[in-house]
Design a protein around this motif. Structure first.
Motif, PDB file in Angstrom:
ATOM      1  N   SER A 189       0.796  -1.240  -0.091  1.00 38.41           N
ATOM      2  CA  SER A 189       0.064   0.058  -0.052  1.00 38.41           C
ATOM      3  C   SER A 189       0.862   1.261   0.016  1.00 38.41           C
ATOM      4  CB  SER A 189      -0.922   0.188   1.140  1.00 38.41           C
ATOM      5  OG  SER A 189      -0.215   0.162   2.383  1.00 38.41           O
ATOM      6  N   ASP A 190       0.188   2.277  -0.318  1.00 32.85           N
ATOM      7  CA  ASP A 190       0.994   3.613  -0.339  1.00 32.85           C
ATOM      8  C   ASP A 190       1.401   3.797   1.226  1.00 32.85           C
ATOM      9  OD1 ASP A 190       0.602   3.998  -2.995  1.00 32.85           O
ATOM     10  OD2 ASP A 190      -0.948   5.534  -2.670  1.00 32.85           O
ATOM     11  N   ASP A 191       0.696   3.645   2.242  1.00 31.20           N
ATOM     12  CA  ASP A 191       1.010   3.860   3.603  1.00 31.20           C
ATOM     13  C   ASP A 191       2.172   3.096   4.063  1.00 31.20           C
ATOM     14  OD1 ASP A 191      -1.015   5.837   3.945  1.00 31.20           O
ATOM     15  OD2 ASP A 191      -2.249   4.415   4.750  1.00 31.20           O
ATOM     16  N   GLU A 192       2.200   1.838   3.584  1.00 30.47           N
ATOM     17  CA  GLU A 192       3.471   0.877   3.664  1.00 30.47           C
ATOM     18  C   GLU A 192       4.668   1.560   3.245  1.00 30.47           C
ATOM     19  OE1 GLU A 192       2.347  -3.595   3.845  1.00 30.47           O
ATOM     20  OE2 GLU A 192       1.477  -2.730   2.329  1.00 30.47           O
ATOM     21  N   LEU A 193       4.588   1.970   2.003  1.00 30.03           N
ATOM     22  CA  LEU A 193       5.691   2.806   1.364  1.00 30.03           C
ATOM     23  C   LEU A 193       6.122   3.778   2.184  1.00 30.03           C
ATOM     24  CD1 LEU A 193       7.768   3.154  -0.869  1.00 30.03           C
ATOM     25  CD2 LEU A 193       6.083   4.167  -2.297  1.00 30.03           C
ATOM     26  N   ARG A 194       5.048   4.712   2.634  1.00 30.94           N
ATOM     27  CA  ARG A 194       5.416   5.852   3.287  1.00 30.94           C
ATOM     28  C   ARG A 194       6.006   5.606   4.551  1.00 30.94           C
ATOM     29  NH1 ARG A 194      -0.318   7.162   1.644  1.00 30.94           N
ATOM     30  NH2 ARG A 194      -0.014   9.091   0.213  1.00 30.94           N
ATOM     31  N   ALA A 195       5.522   4.431   5.232  1.00 33.63           N
ATOM     32  CA  ALA A 195       6.191   4.040   6.511  1.00 33.63           C
ATOM     33  C   ALA A 195       7.772   3.655   6.256  1.00 33.63           C
ATOM     34  CB  ALA A 195       5.714   2.866   7.240  1.00 33.63           C
ATOM     35  N   ALA A 196       8.292   2.834   5.088  1.00 30.39           N
ATOM     36  CA  ALA A 196       9.415   2.796   5.001  1.00 30.39           C
ATOM     37  C   ALA A 196      10.441   3.723   4.544  1.00 30.39           C
ATOM     38  CB  ALA A 196       9.565   1.626   3.798  1.00 30.39           C
ATOM     39  N   LEU A 197       9.787   4.800   3.968  1.00 34.35           N
ATOM     40  CA  LEU A 197      10.600   5.857   3.410  1.00 34.35           C
ATOM     41  C   LEU A 197      10.856   6.794   4.731  1.00 34.35           C
ATOM     42  CD1 LEU A 197       8.641   6.839   0.108  1.00 34.35           C
ATOM     43  CD2 LEU A 197      10.965   6.013   0.335  1.00 34.35           C
ATOM     44  N   ARG A 198       9.690   6.881   5.648  1.00 33.95           N
ATOM     45  CA  ARG A 198      10.187   7.700   6.789  1.00 33.95           C
ATOM     46  C   ARG A 198      11.222   6.967   7.638  1.00 33.95           C
ATOM     47  NH1 ARG A 198       4.093   8.464   6.792  1.00 33.95           N
ATOM     48  NH2 ARG A 198       3.655  10.573   6.073  1.00 33.95           N
ATOM     49  N   VAL A 206       6.080   8.604  -3.278  1.00 36.95           N
ATOM     50  CA  VAL A 206       4.808   8.108  -3.552  1.00 36.95           C
ATOM     51  C   VAL A 206       3.983   8.429  -4.690  1.00 36.95           C
ATOM     52  CG1 VAL A 206       2.576   7.401  -2.367  1.00 36.95           C
ATOM     53  CG2 VAL A 206       4.749   7.548  -0.901  1.00 36.95           C
ATOM     54  N   GLY A 207       4.073   9.853  -4.861  1.00 34.96           N
ATOM     55  CA  GLY A 207       3.174  10.448  -5.999  1.00 34.96           C
ATOM     56  C   GLY A 207       3.950   9.909  -7.376  1.00 34.96           C
ATOM     57  N   MET A 208       4.896   9.342  -7.570  1.00 34.23           N
ATOM     58  CA  MET A 208       5.568   8.838  -8.844  1.00 34.23           C
ATOM     59  C   MET A 208       5.066   7.775  -9.337  1.00 34.23           C
ATOM     60  SD  MET A 208       9.644   9.773  -8.987  1.00 34.23           S
ATOM     61  CE  MET A 208       9.950   8.715  -7.440  1.00 34.23           C
ATOM     62  N   SER A 209       4.293   6.963  -8.510  1.00 30.82           N
ATOM     63  CA  SER A 209       3.618   5.777  -8.775  1.00 30.82           C
ATOM     64  C   SER A 209       2.082   6.027  -8.819  1.00 30.82           C
ATOM     65  CB  SER A 209       3.925   4.339  -8.008  1.00 30.82           C
ATOM     66  OG  SER A 209       3.751   4.854  -6.467  1.00 30.82           O
ATOM     67  N   ALA A 210       1.538   6.859  -7.768  1.00 28.38           N
ATOM     68  CA  ALA A 210       0.246   6.990  -7.501  1.00 28.38           C
ATOM     69  C   ALA A 210      -0.535   7.413  -8.708  1.00 28.38           C
ATOM     70  CB  ALA A 210      -0.076   7.592  -6.297  1.00 28.38           C
ATOM     71  N   TRP A 211      -0.017   8.423  -9.485  1.00 22.63           N
ATOM     72  CA  TRP A 211      -0.719   8.907 -10.663  1.00 22.63           C
ATOM     73  C   TRP A 211      -0.811   7.951 -11.654  1.00 22.63           C
ATOM     74  CZ3 TRP A 211       2.031   9.101 -15.091  1.00 22.63           C
ATOM     75  CH2 TRP A 211       3.248   8.675 -15.408  1.00 22.63           C
TER      76      TRP A 211
END
Length: 290
Positions: A230-239, A252-257
């Motif tokens: 999920s986007d949130d899982e990616l966010r957690a890893a990046l943070r 995250v936005g580079m794939s979400a769009w």
């Protein structure tokens, strides 16, 4: 003709330099650390120590250039979109002040959206800044670099997994940076084009992550599976890796769009298709580091 090249040690820039040297050109290389260049390259090029974030330095380094290969380098800016736009402004300033006739810019699929594509929005802004100079410019709208997989070595080695936030059955363009360098060098050496142009560089075929994992399994001689997170899982890893909020959202936005039915402005044609397959690239570059 003086041809100036930025990021000459990068995956694309190094290929551009090699081809210019083989064509008999003595390029001017803008590089932050000249020691990273091979000795044979330093001997055959004009090497200028230059931080692309320094507009005055960029203008000085490109004085007298007739053509420019420009790449917005990664920045440490808290806002990566603003960082890329700042770099693009330095490129546009150099084009204007030095009267550079032709610029080849390394852009990306998605830059045509202008907003809503994460970090790629900064490349879209650079396109606009270069367009506003009135000089001839070619925007190379490239697909997903094979070399991005080098950042996944640990997960591939230890877990045999290729993670993405994209649907596993969503096809997209994958491309070898070396092939992008071939296109860029050919355009830098040619005086048969002018005005504003866009050329996509889509690689040999569109691939889903499921297909990419199957190709990697064969090329690497070990099982690889694609896994959607999920986007949130990616966010957690990046943070956890220390990125700030805008840096995280830019990534995250580079794939979400791509998940809203987006299709590239430039369709796949003979002109936008390049030859190197993911399997052959993985055998040469990824297999040795696993």
């Amino acid at each position: 003709m003086k041809i100036a090249v930025t990021t000459p040690t990068g995956h694309v820039g190094s290929r551009v330099v090699q081809l210019l040297l083989q064509a008999g050109v003595r390029p001017t290389l803008l590089v932050r650390d000249p020691d990273r260049l091979a000795a044979h390259v330093r001997e055959r090029a004009e090497v200028v120590r230059c931080d692309q974030g320094d507009g005055d330095a960029v203008v000085r380094a490109t004085e007298g250039a007739g053509a420019l290969f420009w790449v917005d380098p990664p920045t440490d800016d808290e806002d990566p979109v603003a960082g890329y736009a700042r770099m693009g402004a330095n490129a546009a300033r150099a084009v204007r002040e030095n009267g550079i006739g032709r610029t080849v810019f390394l852009s990306s699929v998605g830059a045509e959206k202008r907003s809503g594509a994460g970090e790629i929005d900064g490349l879209g802004r650079t396109e606009e800044l270069l367009d506003a100079t009135g000089a001839s410019v070619l925007h190379l709208r490239c697909g997903f670099f094979y070399s991005n997989l080098l950042a996944e070595v640990a997960a591939l080695r230890e877990e045999g997994v290729l993670r993405t936030t994209l649907p596993l059955d969503e096809p997209m363009a994958w491309v070898d940076p070396r092939d992008i360098g071939d296109v860029a060098a050919a355009r830098l050496l040619s005086d048969a084009w002018s005005g504003r142009q866009v050329q996509a560089v889509h690689g040999p075929e569109d691939l889903t992550y499921a297909q990419a994992a199957a190709i990697l399994s064969t090329a690497l001689g070990r099982p690889v599976r694609a896994e959607r997170i999920s986007d949130d899982e990616l966010r957690a890893a990046l943070r956890a890796a220390g990125l700030g909020d805008k840096q995280v959202e830019g990534f995250v936005g580079m794939s979400a769009w791509t998940r809203d039915g987006f299709r590239p402005e430039n369709a796949r044609t003979a002109l936008t298709t390049t030859p190197t397959t993911l399997g052959s690239w993985a055998w040469e570059h990824l297999r040795p580091v696993l």
